[in-house]
Each structure stands twice: as structure tokens, then as C-alpha cells.
Design a protein around this motif. Structure first.
Motif, PDB file in Angstrom:
ATOM      1  N   PHE A 131       4.416  -0.702  -4.153  1.00 52.80           N
ATOM      2  CA  PHE A 131       5.477  -0.358  -5.109  1.00 52.80           C
ATOM      3  C   PHE A 131       6.857  -0.392  -4.453  1.00 52.80           C
ATOM      4  O   PHE A 131       7.867  -0.568  -5.143  1.00 52.80           O
ATOM      5  CB  PHE A 131       5.217   1.024  -5.717  1.00 52.80           C
ATOM      6  CG  PHE A 131       4.026   1.067  -6.626  1.00 52.80           C
ATOM      7  CD1 PHE A 131       3.918   0.192  -7.693  1.00 52.80           C
ATOM      8  CD2 PHE A 131       2.998   1.982  -6.411  1.00 52.80           C
ATOM      9  CE1 PHE A 131       2.815   0.218  -8.538  1.00 52.80           C
ATOM     10  CE2 PHE A 131       1.903   2.019  -7.246  1.00 52.80           C
ATOM     11  CZ  PHE A 131       1.801   1.134  -8.317  1.00 52.80           C
ATOM     12  N   LEU A 132       6.886  -0.233  -3.149  1.00 48.82           N
ATOM     13  CA  LEU A 132       8.154  -0.255  -2.432  1.00 48.82           C
ATOM     14  C   LEU A 132       8.837  -1.618  -2.572  1.00 48.82           C
ATOM     15  O   LEU A 132      10.067  -1.708  -2.592  1.00 48.82           O
ATOM     16  CB  LEU A 132       7.913   0.066  -0.953  1.00 48.82           C
ATOM     17  CG  LEU A 132       9.125   0.428  -0.096  1.00 48.82           C
ATOM     18  CD1 LEU A 132       9.756   1.724  -0.581  1.00 48.82           C
ATOM     19  CD2 LEU A 132       8.714   0.565   1.363  1.00 48.82           C
ATOM     20  N   THR A 141       8.276   5.041  -6.792  1.00 49.11           N
ATOM     21  CA  THR A 141       7.344   4.549  -5.768  1.00 49.11           C
ATOM     22  C   THR A 141       6.393   5.650  -5.332  1.00 49.11           C
ATOM     23  O   THR A 141       5.173   5.461  -5.288  1.00 49.11           O
ATOM     24  CB  THR A 141       8.130   4.008  -4.564  1.00 49.11           C
ATOM     25  OG1 THR A 141       8.931   2.899  -4.967  1.00 49.11           O
ATOM     26  CG2 THR A 141       7.189   3.572  -3.454  1.00 49.11           C
TER      27      THR A 141
END
Length: 515
Positions: A131-132, A141
Motif C-alpha cells: 500500500f505504501l 497505508t
């Protein structure tokens, strides 16, 4: 002599059994324990246990100085870091419940159970790394990295609890009542204490995971902890570690059920600002960055060069997945054996059946420290102390999981009624208490093995050549498609390990009951 021992065991452990029905402890579990240690010994030649640090004693001395004189004022924005740590944990568990509770009702469907197994098999740090790339250092995130695996775990555990509960109350409800009400009041209400107890346990896990997210840049207490240890500011680092242990140890005092709505409200209002999302970046990541090169270069799916795609996948498997899996297995098995030893030791030093209360409480405090400090944080500290090898990871995994297993075993053994036969504390503990809790201790050890394997893969991000090392390297080199493949292989690997260990544990229980 053998008959004397039989009679003695009959009086201490099973006075209602005759001498013909006496079972020697631990029987099957003794063989299983021996197998674990034999495998660990056989894998020792393939392990890297070398202490590489130039002067570990000097570093240890500095750490002890920091422990004896912690500096609670050195960390800037300390309150904000603690607040964000709690916020991520609260929201991660809350959204995990929203996701997992409905799935628990349909978890028996093969598709749902498979998806949940794969989702929870991926560690929170791997989800965060994924997600970063899309959301950056946004609170989204951290929250999503906790929500997905926690939701899948809630689905699995809630489903198990519901299936194991009695169906008798359902038959006593009025026939004209609707299906939803019957299930809510006659099924869910019956197991609500178990569900709430597990939610509380997952919240403790969420706090540890939330802190670890700081190691990849999220604004939690782990970010400042990692910075302090990396810069050698042990007075500051030990202060942060003590605050975190106090937070975990006092969770039953500051996180009461009636305060949950308050924490939820505070989490929404005090959460770090969420930056605006770039839809184009998300679309590009999903349609280009994570797509294999052979597919991205083709004009259509029919034009994909299957030979090039197969060669790309084979290279990942042969050069990264297989070596990473080998290191992961070696590390996990050595950690499992040492966890077994530390669990037995921890149970002994914290049991009121063996030691006087003051010493037992001191032992329980030691277990609190061991189970409160996340494995990743502990491994990072050992890495600074001992250098990059398997040894820091093995010690961290064994200490944390051994403390968890010992803590649960102590809770069981302390509930045992005192024996009417007086053979002294030591004999009572070794011939009555330990045989009673040992099967459950071994069951807990097997259930923790899945967690050990998951954490072992993640330790690759600390430089150990496990699966996480190759995943982190691919993210760093912007080879997202390779990283996705390795994450998928890691998930499948963890699912297989989990199923094998659970099946073997189930057969072990059946063998014990039949034996």
C-alpha cells in the motif's frame, strides 16, 4: 520399582484410574518434542549463527546503561506517536471486525476460506509495503495493512467459535421468529464473551503491529524507536520501549469495553491528515507496475509471449523463492525448538504451583516483557548487538513466542486445584502440574508455528536472506511485479505450513486419545 512408580503416578495424576489404565507422561508428546529437537539439530549445519558484531559487549553495556537511565523527554512528538499507534490499532481492529464478522457466517464456503487464508498469511509489513507504493506514508497505508489480515483472522476464529458452540438454544426459540433474530439471540449471544475476549487479544496484537509499522516510516512509536536504536541513543530507545511495554501490560486498565466508543471517536478526529489520492497513480500501479513484463509489453493477452513469461516466473522461483524458503524453514525450525525450551522454562519461573508468589509474580513480569515487545523490534535490537545473522531472528522469535506460550500455560496451571497428596512443590509441579498442561502447551506451540513462519519471512527486511529479503529488495528496485509474485508465494507457503501443522496436531490429539 516400576510398580512403585505406577502407584505414585496414580495417586498424583489420576487417582481414579487403576494401575492397568495408567499412562506414562508425556507419551506421544514426548516423541513429538524429540522430533522437533532432532530436526533442529539436523538443520544446525545449514544455519548461520555467527556473532559478527565487532564488540558486542560494549554495545550491550551501552544498552544496559540506557535501560538503567531511560530518558523519557528526549523523543520529540512522543504523545503524537503514542496517539497514532493507538489510532492505527483501534481503526485496524474496528474495520477488521466490519470485514471479518460477516465473512465468519459464510466462512465454510471454499472460496471465502481460501481467500481469507491467503490474506492472513501475508504479514502486515508486506501489506504495508504494498500500500505504501499507492498511498505513500498516508494513514490509509497503516490502517489497510492491519484491516485486511485482521479481518481474515476474525473471519476464521469467529467461524470456529460459532461452529463449536451448541445449537440447542436455536431449537428453543419461537417458530415465528425471523431467522436473523434467532441466530443473533440464540447463537451469537451465547458465544459473545469468547468473541469479545478474542477481540481484546487481537487489539493487543494490533498495538504491536502498529508499532512495527513505524519501521517503514509510519508515524507510530516504532518510527522513533528505530531511529533511536539506529543512532545509538539507547537512553531514548529504552524509554520508548518501557512506555510501550507499560501500554501493553496495562491494556486491561485503559482499554475497557465502555471506553471503546471514546477511542473510536478520538481515532477519527486525531488521526494524521490523509493526503489527497492520485487516481492516476493507483490505476498505473494496478495496470502497469504490478503486471509482469511479458504481459505489459504485449498489445493484448493473446499476444503475450508465454515463453518469456515462463522464463521470468522460473527465474523468480529458482533464484529468489526457493533460496528464501530454505532459509525461512531453517530459521523457523530452530526458533520453534528454542521456543519450546523457553516456554517450559518460562512456565516454571512464573508458576505459583512451583515458586512462592513473589517470585512467581516476578517471573510473570518477565513473561510480560517478552510477549509485549514485538519480534521485529526485538530482532532489530539483537541485530545491532550481534550483527547480521540468523541468531538475532531466532532469539527474538523464541523469546516472544516462548513468553506467549508460557503465559497461557501459567494461566492454566494456576487454576489447577492443589493436590491432597503432599510430595513437595518440586515433585507436585513435575509429576502433576506439568503433565496436565503439557499437551496444551504443545498445541499452543504448533499454533504459534504459523506465526513464527510469517515473522521469519518478514525478518528478511532486516538483512537475513529469508523471503522478506527478496521482497524488500524488489520493492527497493521498483520491481513491483516480482515482489507481488514473491508475496503470493510467501502466502501460499504459509498456508501450506499452517495446514500441515494443524493436520498433524489434529492427528496427534487423536493418537493421544486413542493411546
Amino acid at each position: 520399582m516400576q510398580q512403585v512408580l505406577k502407584r505414585l503416578w496414580g495417586k498424583i495424576a489420576r487417582p481414579e484410574h487403576t494401575s492397568n489404565s495408567i499412562r506414562y507422561w508425556p507419551g506421544h508428546w514426548q516423541k513429538l518434542s524429540l522430533v522437533i529437537w532432532l530436526i533442529a539439530i539436523a538443520l544446525l549445519p545449514f544455519s548461520d549463527l555467527e556473532i559478527i558484531s565487532y564488540d558486542p559487549w560494549t554495545e550491550l553495556h551501552r544498552m544496559l546503561q540506557g535501560l538503567l537511565a531511560p530518558d523519557f523527554t528526549a523523543t520529540e512528538y512522543l504523545f503524537a506517536a503514542i496517539l497514532q499507534t493507538v489510532n492505527f490499532a483501534v481503526l485496524g481492529v474496528a474495520f477488521g471486525l466490519v470485514l471479518g464478522a460477516p465473512l465468519a457466517l459464510i466462512y465454510t464456503h471454499p472460496v471465502i476460506s481460501t481467500l481469507c487464508s491467503l490474506t492472513r498469511a501475508v504479514h502486515e509489513l508486506f501489506w504495508a509495503l504494498l500500500f505504501l507504493q499507492v498511498f505513500g506514508l498516508s494513514p490509509l497505508t497503516g490502517i489497510l495493512a492491519l484491516t485486511l489480515p485482521f479481518g481474515a483472522t476474525f473471519a476464521r476464529v469467529f467461524s470456529d467459535i460459532l461452529r463449536q458452540s451448541s445449537d440447542a438454544p436455536l431449537t428453543s426459540t419461537p417458530r415465528n421468529s425471523d431467522r436473523c433474530s434467532r441466530y443473533l439471540y440464540a447463537k451469537i449471544a451465547l458465544v459473545m464473551p469468547q468473541l469479545l475476549s478474542y477481540v481484546r487479544y487481537r487489539f493487543e496484537c494490533a498495538l504491536r503491529s502498529s508499532a512495527v509499522l513505524g519501521f517503514i516510516g509510519m508515524p507510530t512509536i516504532g518510527f522513533y524507536l528505530e531511529t533511536a536504536f539506529r543512532q545509538g541513543n539507547y537512553h531514548e530507545g529504552m524509554a520508548l520501549l518501557m512506555l510501550f511495554i507499560a501500554m501493553i501490560g496495562g491494556i486491561r486498565y485503559w482499554c475497557r469495553p465502555r471506553l471503546i466508543p471514546v477511542y473510536l471517536g478520538l481515532a477519527f478526529f486525531t488521526l494524521a491528515e490523509i493526503p489527497s489520492l492520485d487516481a492516476g497513480l493507483i490505476v498505473r500501479f494496478l495496470t502497469q507496475d504490478v503486471v509482469p513484463p511479458a504481459i505489459a509489453a504485449a498489445s493484448s493477452l493473446l499476444a503475450v509471449d508465454l515463453g518469456s513469461l515462463g522464463a521470468w516466473f522460473s527465474e523468480i522461483v529458482v533464484e529468489q523463492a526457493i533460496p528464501g524458503a530454505q532459509v525461512t524453514i531453517v530459521l523457523a525450525m530452530l526458533a520453534l525448538a528454542l521456543t519450546h525450551l523457553l516456554a517450559l522454562t518460562g512456565h516454571g519461573i512464573a508458576s505459583r504451583q512451583l515458586l512462592p508468589k513473589p517470585f512467581a509474580y516476578l517471573g510473570q513480569f518477565v513473561l510480560l516483557i517478552g510477549r509485549s515487545v514485538p519480534e521485529y523490534v526485538m530482532a532489530y535490537a539483537f541485530l545491532i548487538l550481534l550483527g547480521p545473522s540468523m541468531l538475532p531472528a531466532i532469539l527474538a522469535l523464541a523469546i516472544h513466542n516462548g513468553a506467549v506460550v508460557a503465559y497461557l500455560a501459567v494461566r492454566q496451571s494456576d487454576k489447577l486445584a492443589a493436590s491432597q497428596v503432599n510430595f513437595g512443590r518440586c515433585n507436585q509441579f513435575h509429576y502433576r502440574v506439568l503433565p496436565s498442561v503439557y499437551p496444551n502447551l504443545m498445541a499452543l506451540l504448533f499454533y504459534r508455528f504459523e506465526i513464527i513462519v510469517r515473522e521469519t519471512a518478514v525478518f528478511g527486511m532486516l538483512g537475513i536472506m529469508a523471503l522478506g529479503f527478496y521482497i524488500d529488495s524488489n520493492f527497493a528496485e521498483i520491481r513491483y511485479s516480482d515482489a507481488i509474485v514473491l508475496i503470493g508465494i510467501t502466502a501460499c507457503f504459509n498456508v501450506v505450513i499452517d495446514k500441515v501443522s494443524r493436520r498433524y496436531l489434529s492427528s496427534s490429539n487423536q493418537a493421544q486419545h486413542c493411546g
